[in-house]
Motif scaffolding. Structure first.
Motif, short mmCIF file in Angstrom:
data_model
loop_
_atom_site.label_atom_id
_atom_site.label_comp_id
_atom_site.label_asym_id
_atom_site.label_seq_id
_atom_site.Cartn_x
_atom_site.Cartn_y
_atom_site.Cartn_z
N VAL A 184 2.51 -3.75 -1.77
CA VAL A 184 1.07 -3.37 -1.60
C VAL A 184 1.68 -2.23 -0.93
O VAL A 184 2.40 -1.87 -0.10
CB VAL A 184 0.03 -4.73 -1.19
N ALA A 185 0.39 -1.12 -1.94
CA ALA A 185 1.03 0.29 -0.78
C ALA A 185 -0.83 0.17 -0.17
O ALA A 185 -2.15 0.47 -0.98
CB ALA A 185 0.86 1.34 -2.38
N LEU A 186 -0.52 0.67 1.26
CA LEU A 186 -1.77 0.66 1.81
C LEU A 186 -1.65 2.04 2.41
O LEU A 186 -1.08 2.15 2.90
CB LEU A 186 -1.02 -0.11 3.22
N ARG A 187 -2.77 2.83 2.96
CA ARG A 187 -3.53 3.67 3.32
C ARG A 187 -4.24 3.02 4.66
O ARG A 187 -5.46 2.61 4.13
CB ARG A 187 -3.84 5.15 2.78
N VAL A 188 -4.26 3.98 5.91
CA VAL A 188 -5.91 4.33 6.62
C VAL A 188 -5.76 5.99 6.20
O VAL A 188 -4.65 6.55 7.11
CB VAL A 188 -5.29 3.98 7.74
N PRO A 189 -6.67 5.91 5.24
CA PRO A 189 -7.31 7.46 5.56
C PRO A 189 -8.20 8.07 6.78
O PRO A 189 -8.65 7.62 7.60
CB PRO A 189 -8.21 7.60 4.51
N ARG A 190 -7.26 9.78 7.22
CA ARG A 190 -8.25 9.59 8.27
C ARG A 190 -9.34 10.98 7.87
O ARG A 190 -9.50 10.82 8.84
CB ARG A 190 -7.08 11.40 8.53
#
Ligand code: TXA
Ligand code: MG
Length: 329
Positions: A136-142
């Motif tokens: 899975v591709a995960l991201r916590v955006p800024r």
């Protein structure tokens, strides 16, 4: 042509929505963000700004909502989507972040970085989000607005860039409405996105981390393998050769315009419109997609682009420009 008519007139190759719907423009204040979270909870589609580009968000646990993303974009295939979460704790519910992956996440997030990690068993994510893969591709955006939306919603949000498949990513709410108006429930209008290029994608599945897509974050990992080239079955639509395409034909490394060409400048090459008169790569990255949208709006048919130094962020800019210039399918 109104946005509703435009939605009706899309090319025949894309999957049509049942009927055009009203796309609301929500202000990026507490009320607008609350409304956007309610739409997500109800299984709707909301475009929202991140620090990179606008994403087209849906509840990543709701298969029907995720399917609507593909329908609205006219995406030809079920490519895996990035799952946006509010923090590392939430990320732990969906992916397995251990060792170097965990250290990297702790160091860089929130950031324009997506990490591909093993899918957590029992994650509850729709298999459409991962295209049935066990990663899975995960991201916590800024972006403050994106983070507030993710917290208000309280769950994972699957979000590809909010553009029709194969077209330029949106960096304003107007770009989103021009491409997807009539096909999605709302766009949260947070003004232009500051970075202007998609997130950098780094895979943490093998022995060493792998760069899967150049992007807004310039990686500083010493042992990074580069796997950004298109494979037989590309993992990422951003790896397809003809992607991010404006309507015009594109010629790269142009120091002057040939007859009939519109020249996009950089630094010493002034052009008809400059990505950055001072030759600043950060400024050029943030202006790139808006400039390409602008060329579409002006009806430019032959576009030439000045040379961009192939270093730092310039590598991601050149990657997008090469794909814009690639022969169209
Ligand atoms: O900046 C961004 O990344 C924006 C904002 C909205 O976050 N999103 C974005 O999404 O660019 P999209 O769908 O246009 O690109 C996501 C990329 C795709 O190329 C997809 O194939 C790749 O991430 N991806 C997602 N899950 C993956 C996985 N499990 N393995 C490899 N690649 C994956
Ligand atoms: Mg995209």
């Amino acid at each position: 042509m109104t946005v509703l008519e435009r939605a009706d007139n899309r090319d025949a190759t894309s999957q049509m929505p049942d009927k055009p719907i009203e796309t609301r423009r929500l202000p990026a204040d507490a009320a607008g963000i609350g409304e956007a979270a309610s739409i997500l909870r109800a299984g709707g589609l909301v475009a929202f700004p991140t620090e990179t580009v606008y994403g087209l968000g849906a509840d990543a646990r709701n298969g029907q909502a995720v399917a609507r993303i593909y329908q609205a974009k006219g995406r030809p295939a079920f490519n895996p989507l990035i799952v946006h979460v509010a923090d590392l704790d939430m990320a732990d519910g969906y992916g397995v972040l251990t060792g170097p992956a965990r250290a990297f996440a702790e160091r860089v997030w929130p950031a324009p970085v997506s990490m591909v990690v093993p899918l957590r068993a029992g994650s509850g994510l729709s298999p459409l989000v991962t295209a049935g893969q066990d990663s899975v591709a995960l991201r916590v955006p800024r972006s403050d607005i994106a983070l507030r939306l993710l917290k208000a919603f309280g769950g994972p949000v699957a979000a590809p860039s909010a553009n029709p498949s194969g077209r330029i990513s949106p960096t304003t709410a107007d770009h989103v409405l021009a491409g997807l108006g009539g096909r999605i429930d709302a766009v949260l209008d947070g003004g232009p996105t500051p970075e202007g290029l998609e997130s950098t994608i780094i895979g943490f599945l093998g022995e060493q981390p792998a760069l899967l897509r150049e992007g807004a974050y310039v990686p500083d990992l010493p042992d990074l393998a580069v796997e950004t080239e298109a494979k037989d079955a590309p993992l990422a639509p951003g790896q397809l050769a003809s992607h991010y395409a404006p309507l015009a034909s594109v010629r790269l490394n142009a120091t002057e315009a040939r007859p009939g060409e519109f020249l996009l400048g950089f630094g010493p090459v002034t052009g008809d419109l400059s990505l950055s008169p001072s030759g600043d790569l950060v400024e050029a990255a943030s202006n790139l997609y808006a400039a390409l949208h602008d060329c579409d709006a002006r009806g430019v048919s032959r576009l030439a682009v000045a040379p961009i130094p192939d270093e730092g962020l310039g590598r991601a800019i050149n990657d997008r420009l090469r794909r814009a210039a690639a022969p169209r399918a």
